[in-house]
Every structure is written in structure tokens, then in C-alpha cells.
Design an enzyme around this catalytic site. Structure first.
Site, PDB file in Angstrom:
ATOM      1  N   ASP A  36     -61.870 -12.291 -60.635  1.00 12.62           N
ATOM      2  CA  ASP A  36     -60.572 -12.133 -59.987  1.00 12.62           C
ATOM      3  C   ASP A  36     -60.672 -12.032 -58.481  1.00 12.62           C
ATOM      4  OD1 ASP A  36     -58.568  -9.902 -62.031  1.00 12.62           O
ATOM      5  OD2 ASP A  36     -58.980 -12.036 -62.160  1.00 12.62           O
ATOM      6  N   LYS A  58     -55.832 -14.261 -58.473  1.00  9.45           N
ATOM      7  CA  LYS A  58     -54.391 -14.392 -58.294  1.00  9.45           C
ATOM      8  C   LYS A  58     -54.031 -13.733 -56.988  1.00  9.45           C
ATOM      9  CE  LYS A  58     -53.663 -13.521 -63.143  1.00  9.45           C
ATOM     10  NZ  LYS A  58     -53.252 -12.453 -64.031  1.00  9.45           N
ATOM     11  N   MET A 172     -49.308  -2.719 -57.265  1.00  7.33           N
ATOM     12  CA  MET A 172     -48.544  -3.971 -57.132  1.00  7.33           C
ATOM     13  C   MET A 172     -47.119  -3.694 -56.665  1.00  7.33           C
ATOM     14  SD  MET A 172     -49.723  -5.799 -60.665  1.00  7.33           S
ATOM     15  CE  MET A 172     -49.400  -4.410 -61.715  1.00  7.33           C
TER      16      MET A 172
HETATM   17  N1  SAH Z   1     -57.081  -3.039 -62.746  1.00 12.64           N
HETATM   18  C1  SAH Z   1     -56.876  -2.727 -61.366  1.00 12.64           C
HETATM   19  C2  SAH Z   1     -55.444  -2.927 -60.962  1.00 12.64           C
HETATM   20  C3  SAH Z   1     -54.954  -4.331 -61.106  1.00 12.64           C
HETATM   21  S1  SAH Z   1     -53.321  -4.562 -60.579  1.00 12.64           S
HETATM   22  C4  SAH Z   1     -57.356  -1.308 -61.093  1.00 12.64           C
HETATM   23  O1  SAH Z   1     -57.651  -0.555 -62.021  1.00 12.64           O
HETATM   24  O2  SAH Z   1     -57.506  -0.943 -59.928  1.00 12.64           O
HETATM   25  C5  SAH Z   1     -53.554  -5.061 -58.917  1.00 12.64           C
HETATM   26  C6  SAH Z   1     -53.065  -3.990 -57.960  1.00 12.64           C
HETATM   27  O3  SAH Z   1     -54.018  -2.948 -57.889  1.00 12.64           O
HETATM   28  C7  SAH Z   1     -52.884  -4.427 -56.546  1.00 12.64           C
HETATM   29  O4  SAH Z   1     -51.639  -5.062 -56.351  1.00 12.64           O
HETATM   30  C8  SAH Z   1     -52.964  -3.125 -55.801  1.00 12.64           C
HETATM   31  O5  SAH Z   1     -51.756  -2.411 -55.882  1.00 12.64           O
HETATM   32  C9  SAH Z   1     -53.990  -2.385 -56.615  1.00 12.64           C
HETATM   33  N2  SAH Z   1     -55.329  -2.487 -56.051  1.00 12.64           N
HETATM   34  C10 SAH Z   1     -56.444  -2.876 -56.673  1.00 12.64           C
HETATM   35  N3  SAH Z   1     -57.526  -2.789 -55.862  1.00 12.64           N
HETATM   36  C11 SAH Z   1     -57.058  -2.316 -54.687  1.00 12.64           C
HETATM   37  C12 SAH Z   1     -57.662  -1.990 -53.446  1.00 12.64           C
HETATM   38  N4  SAH Z   1     -58.967  -2.132 -53.235  1.00 12.64           N
HETATM   39  N5  SAH Z   1     -56.861  -1.508 -52.463  1.00 12.64           N
HETATM   40  C13 SAH Z   1     -55.556  -1.345 -52.646  1.00 12.64           C
HETATM   41  N6  SAH Z   1     -54.939  -1.646 -53.776  1.00 12.64           N
HETATM   42  C14 SAH Z   1     -55.665  -2.116 -54.798  1.00 12.64           C
END
Ligand code: SAH
Length: 500
Positions: A36, A58, A172
Site C-alpha cells: 500500500d 491508494k 481518513m
Molecule cells: N490500517 C491503518 C489505517 C488505514 S486507513 C492503521 O492501522 O493505521 C488510512 C488512514 O490512516 C489515513 O487516512 C490516515 O488517517 C491514517 N494514517 C495511517 N498512517 C498514518 C500516518 N503515518 N500518519 C497519519 N495518518 C495515518
């Protein structure tokens, strides 16, 4: 036919070291890695040779592959009998659609395992100095999607969310920030509630905007906050000033270019990252061992003819000892010699071979070794110097004036192509804070790589050199050496940058 298997692996929030041991194991054994946008791409370096890499990232609006297409790819590869590692940012089951992928695999009768990851929902606030719970401020936390499917705001129970005393974390959610803050205020949450927007959390380019429920939307517009961003709402945000360990690291926010050969750069890269900096690896040289090295073989067969052996780099130690072993010999063949080593890395490599060098000059430079050796050498002594084909001739030339010296070339350094456009763009935008040079050939090849006509752009950044020989090369190009350490080592070079 061998049956494939799929590992749904949580790649953590972005900081390279925030990945589980089990996840790393799955990366190493994968035949195919499907990854991803939010998974740190550096993990791909751990993949085995020949591993296929498929990017299905994405970027919110522009989907590279649809979820159905991703599912299809994973199933197809597994059906071919391959081990597929599906790398997902954070944890696979926290808004990662991991469950959907799992269900689809089940329908297709493909075995799979899920390896949890550190979710950004918790690690992100942590790296911004915000504890997700605290006995005085938050007894619960709630992780919520801000990517809402309907416009009527009926998907979430805003009244309940507004009533919650714990910490709210929206993922998100930047595109919906106005909606989120307005709904919470409308349902009774105090407009003064602290809010933090954390972008690229745990990465060297992490940025944080803080405000209140009332003004955060305006602030986000002003600061042009973009995904990936976490929205953290609650009193715990107030602890940020105290607990903010990450952004206080000495190299936080700094971009440092590392020009060393890839095989050698890891120590420097790791130190820069540990200090919070962004190490940009641009290996401008590659070590190429001289093949069918008859000269080396002859020397190894007649080691008795020499009573001194000098190593000036880690590469020479590694290549020399590999060949020694290949010839069925070991370090006992060197027992009659005095062994000299220039530089701590060389000493370290010799130690790994079970050798404690007899002579280590205080300064990591050929001149210093010459000074100590010239006092004890006699005419009848005989020195063997394995070296790089492009090494300076200083030691060989000067020691030859005292006794017999046999120099053998073990390797060449060849130029590696670099992403010239990216560097020039970063230089133009003043985004590079330091460029580190660890040898004259890194200087020469870097300049060749960006093109000599662009050399003046290097005046926009700080050039840090490992020692006097490298500095001399930098000066010969008409450039300025910003700093040179007192001790000519990687540690010294890092110190220079940290204490800047
Ligand atoms: N599975 C992931 C989340 C996926 S949804 C998890 O557990 O972290 C994707 C969203 O996660 C992004 O839109 C953002 O809101 C958040 N996100 C993931 N990694 C991030 C990062 N390093 N910094 C800020 N937001 C992050």
C-alpha cells in the site's frame, strides 16, 4: 501443485522499526509482496531476490487498483502456489479492509494468516507527544472512520461521540474535518476541546497542527493539511508540549543525503534515522570485486613472504578474508605478521574475523599510520597492502622508500546512476539540509551524477565531509566544506551534524 499462502501483514505506522518480527519474517519469505501507499517502502529491501513487488497504493481519490482488483491479484498469485505477503499500513484490521481480503481468501479456499501491526491510531498520537489515555484526562479511546459513506451524517452516532469523555481519533477524516467538528459541537462537545492534526505520523516528515474544535478547520485550510492525517480530539492533546519526544530529536525534520555504497551505508542511515532525521540513500558508488584475482591468490599462497599486513577499509578486510577461506585457509596463516588497521570500521571488521590488529593509528588516515610505522620498519621488512584499485598511492609510495611493499587491488568502485531530477528538484526547493561524503569517489560520482553544469546548486546546502582527503576533493570542485569532524569516522560525521 504447491499451495500458496497469504499473509496479511500490518506494516506499522511508518517508522521503519515499528514493524513486528513476525511481519518482517513474512516479508523475507514472500514470493510476491503486494503493498500500500502507507507501508514504508524500505521494507521491500528485505525481500528475497526475485520477489515480485506489486504496488496497489491508494491516494484517496486516485485509486491505483480497486479493492476487487486487489483481491483478485492476491488470490491469483496464491493460486499459482506463491507465498503472498500483503503489506498494509498500520494494522490490517483497523480500517485496512483486511477483513474483506480475508473473507475473499476464505471463499477461494486459500490459507491465510493475519499479522497485527501497530496502528497509526495509537502510535501517531504517541509520536506527537499525545498519550491516547491518561488517568486524569481520558479513560477510553475511540477510533472512528472519517470517511463517511453518506452525506446525511447518519452513519455515526454524533450525539454519543460528543458525549464521550475519552479521546476520539478519526482516521481518513481530513476531507470531512468541517463536518466532524461541526457535528460534535452541535451535539454539545465544548468548542474549546483541544484537537491535533497529525500528518505522516512517526515519519521524519511528521507535521502537527493543534487548535480547538472551533478553529481547527480554519487552521487546517491555512496550513494546507493533507492526508494521511489523524484527527485527535480530547484533553490529552494538551500533554503534547511535555511528552513530545520525537520532534525533539536532534535531526527531526532534516533531510540528509547519504552517498555511500549501499552495502556500506546502513550504519550511517540508521544513525540518522535514530536521531529523527530523514536519510535519503543515494549510493553513487558500487563496490565491484576484481574477479579471478590471480595476484591475490598468489599472495595468499606466499603469505610467509610478508611480515606486515595493512588494511585501510572494511571492504578490503571482507574480500581478503573471503578469499582466504575459499582457498581453504584461515587466520592462522597470518599469525606471523603484524597487522595494521586504519579506521574504526576496519578494526571492527578485523575483530569480526577474530583478529586484534597490532597497530591502529590514532587518526583514521594513511599519514598517521605512516608516522607510527616509519619508526619501526627496517629495510628487510616486507609489507602486503590489499587495497581498492582507486585508493590513494600515499602509503604504498612512502612505505616503499623504507622497505619492500606489495600492493594488490581487490576491488573497483563503479558509478551508480542516481535519480538526478529528484535531487535537482530538492536542491532547487532548498529541501536538502546536508549531503554527507565519506570518500573522494562519493564526491566525484555525486557531481558526475547530477551533472557538472549543476554544481553551483550544491552551494545551497551543507556539504559534510568525513575527513581531509574527502574535503580536499570537495574544495577542488570550488565548493565549500561546511564541516569536517575531528575524528574521521562515521560517528564523527554524525556528531558534526547533530551539533550543528
Ligand atoms: N490500517 C491503518 C489505517 C488505514 S486507513 C492503521 O492501522 O493505521 C488510512 C488512514 O490512516 C489515513 O487516512 C490516515 O488517517 C491514517 N494514517 C495511517 N498512517 C498514518 C500516518 N503515518 N500518519 C497519519 N495518518 C495515518
Amino acid at each position: 501443485m504447491k499451495k500458496g499462502k497469504v499473509y496479511l501483514v500490518g506494516a506499522g505506522p511508518g517508522d521503519y522499526k515499528l514493524m513486528t518480527l513476525k511481519g518482517m519474517e513474512c516479508i523475507k519469505k514472500a514470493d510476491v509482496i503486494v503493498y500500500d501507499r502507507l507501508a514504508n517502502v524500505n521494507y521491500l529491501k528485505e525481500a528475497k531476490a526475485g520477489c515480485e513487488r506489486i504496488y496497489v497504493g491508494k491516494a484517496s481519490s486516485q485509486h491505483t487498483l480497486t479493492q476487487d482488483e486487489i483481491n483478485e491479484v492476491i488470490v491469483r498469485k496464491a493460486k499459482e502456489g506463491q507465498i503472498v505477503t500483503r503489506l498494509k499500513g498500520g494494522d490490517p484490521y483497523v480500517f485496512g479492509r483486511g477483513a474483506e481480503e480475508g473473507e475473499y481468501l476464505l471463499e477461494n479456499d486459500i490459507p491465510f494468516e493475519v499479522i497485527p501491526g501497530i496502528t497509526s491510531a495509537i502510535a501517531g498520537p504517541c509520536y506527537a507527544g499525545i498519550p491516547i489515555t491518561h488517568r486524569d484526562f481520558a479513560s477510553s479511546f475511540h477510533v472512528i472512520t472519517g470517511h463517511l459513506k453518506d452525506d446525511e451524517n447518519t452513519e455515526l452516532n454524533w450525539e454519543a461521540l460528543a458525549g464521550v469523555k475519552g479521546t476520539l481519533v478519526f482516521l481518513m477524516g481530513v476531507a470531512n474535518l468541517k463536518n466532524i467538528s461541526e457535528n460534535l459541537i452541535k451535539e454539545g462537545k465544548s468548542p474549546a476541546t483541544p484537537v491535533a492534526l497529525i500528518s505522516w505520523a512517526t515519519r521524519p516528515n511528521q507535521s502537527v497542527v493543534t487548535g480547538t474544535l472551533e478553529n481547527i478547520y480554519e487552521l487546517a485550510l491555512e496550513k494546507e493539511v493533507k492526508p494521511p492525517t489523524l484527527i485527535v480530539i480530547g484533553e490529552v492533546v494538551g500533554l503534547r508540549d511535555k511528552l513530545n519526544f520525537f520532534e525533539q530529536k536532534p535531526l527531526f525534520g532534516k533531510n540528509v543525503i547519504v552517498t555511500r555504497a549501499r552495502e556500506q551505508s546502513s550504519a550511517l542511515v540508521e544513525k540518522i534515522s535514530d536521531m529523527g532525521g530523514n536519510a535519503i540513500e543515494l549510493p553513487v558508488i558500487k563496490i565491484q570485486e576484481i574477479e579471478d584475482n590471480h595476484e591475490l591468490d598468489e599472495c595468499l599462497s606466499s603469505l610467509k613472504a610478508y611480515n606486515y599486513l595493512i588494511f585501510t577499509s572494511q571492504n578490503t578486510v571482507d574480500i581478503f578474508f573471503n578469499r582466504l577461506r575459499e582457498k581453504g585457509l584461515d587466520s592462522r596463516g597470518l599469525a606471523h605478521m603484524k597487522i595494521c588497521a586504519v579506521g574504526p570500521q576496519t578494526v571492527y571488521s578485523l575483530n569480526k574475523q577474530g583478529i586484534r590488529p597490532d597497530i591502529i593509528p590514532e587518526r583514521a588516515i594513511g599519514e598517521a599510520l605512516y608516522t607510527s610505522l616509519s619508526q619501526e620498519l627496517k629495510r628487510e621488512d616486507s609489507i602486503l597492502i590489499p587495497k581498492s584499485a582507486i585508493a590513494r598511492e600515499y602509503l604504498v609510495e612512502n612505505l616503499s622508500k623504507i622497505c619492500s611493499v606489495k600492493a594488490i587491488d581487490l576491488y573497483n568502485t563503479v558509478t551508480e546512476a542516481i535519480d538526478k531530477d529528484m535531487i535537482l528538484r530538492m536542491l532547487d526547493e532548498d529541501k536538502i539540509d546536508y549531503i554527507t561524503f565519506t570518500s573522494s569517489s562519493t564526491v566525484k560520482n555525486f557531481i558526475r551524477g547530477i551533472g557538472r553544469e549543476h554544481i553551483s546548486k550544491l552551494n545551497r546546502t551543507k556539504l559534510v565531509s568525513i575527513g581531509p582527503i574527502t574535503s580536499k576533493t570537495i574544495l577542488e570542485y570550488g565548493l565549500t566544506v561546511y564541516k569536517e569532524p575531528e575524528i574521521y569516522t562515521i560517528e564523527g560525521l554524525i556528531e558534526c551534524i547533530i551539533n550543528d
